[in-house]
Design a protein around this motif. Structure first.
Motif: not given
Length: 204
Positions: A29-30, A99-100, A160-161, A167-169
């Motif tokens: 989901q992230g 895509a995300a 949360f982390l 999102r960095a991925l």
């Protein structure tokens, strides 16, 4: 009561920082940036509530209610197999992957899936209610409540982390092939957990 608080944080992280159905769901989901806040809140708050119930003594009752754990166990197996099949189907059809952030699923469906992954896994009760409850009660009063607060803090911080850090991925998952790999890994993880529940019971 800093010591019980830190013990709670450490114990909580030791139980949730591992590859599992819940973490795999939050990670996906992230990466998709899809309903991340509701997902991380559900996972974090569910852990916090269950840990508090364990510290309050409910873990003693759950240990002595094998029928309840068996019902949850087989419900969990059924859901994990369905989720594994869904992930495998997505992995085998890269043409329909997006895509995300595109083609987001409904909030209701996401919330229901998150609740199922969180609550239909008997290990969550053994880890949060029974194990965390046992460790927490060993802290005495009022230490056990500080322990529960530490466990809740660890759960919320971790999810949360994981949810927002994923999102960095996003750049890596900009291609259908990357989503194939992720969904393939998710399918395998779900199948392994389901197999462990089937052949090893809830004590594995």
């Amino acid at each position: 009561m800093i010591v019980p608080l830190l013990v709670g944080v450490g114990s909580g992280l030791s139980l949730i920082v591992a590859i599992g159905a819940q973490n795999a769901f939050v990670l996906r989901q992230g990466i998709r940036r899809e309903h991340v806040l509701p997902v991380v809140l559900i996972c974090g708050l569910a852990d916090a509530v269950l840990e508090t119930l364990g510290v309050a003594g409910i873990g003693f009752l759950i240990e002595r209610a094998p029928l309840v754990l068996e019902i949850v166990r087989w419900g969990g197996v059924a859901f994990l197999l369905w989720y594994a099949w869904s992930a495998a189907r997505r992995a085998m059809k890269p043409a329909v992957l997006v895509a995300a952030g595109e083609g987001a699923g409904s909030l209701k469906r996401t919330v229901l899936a998150c609740l199922a992954i969180t609550l239909l896994n008997p290990h969550v009760y053994l880890d949060t209610v029974v194990l965390m409850g046992s460790i927490g009660n060993a802290q005495g009063d009022p230490g056990r409540w500080w322990f529960a607060a530490g466990g809740a803090l660890a759960s919320l911080a971790w999810f949360f982390l994981l949810g927002y850090g994923a999102r960095a991925l996003t750049r890596f998952f900009a291609t259908p092939r990357s989503w194939q790999i992720l969904d393939g890994v998710v399918a395998v993880v779900m199948l392994v957990i389901a197999a462990r529940l089937v052949f090893g019971g809830v004590g594995v």
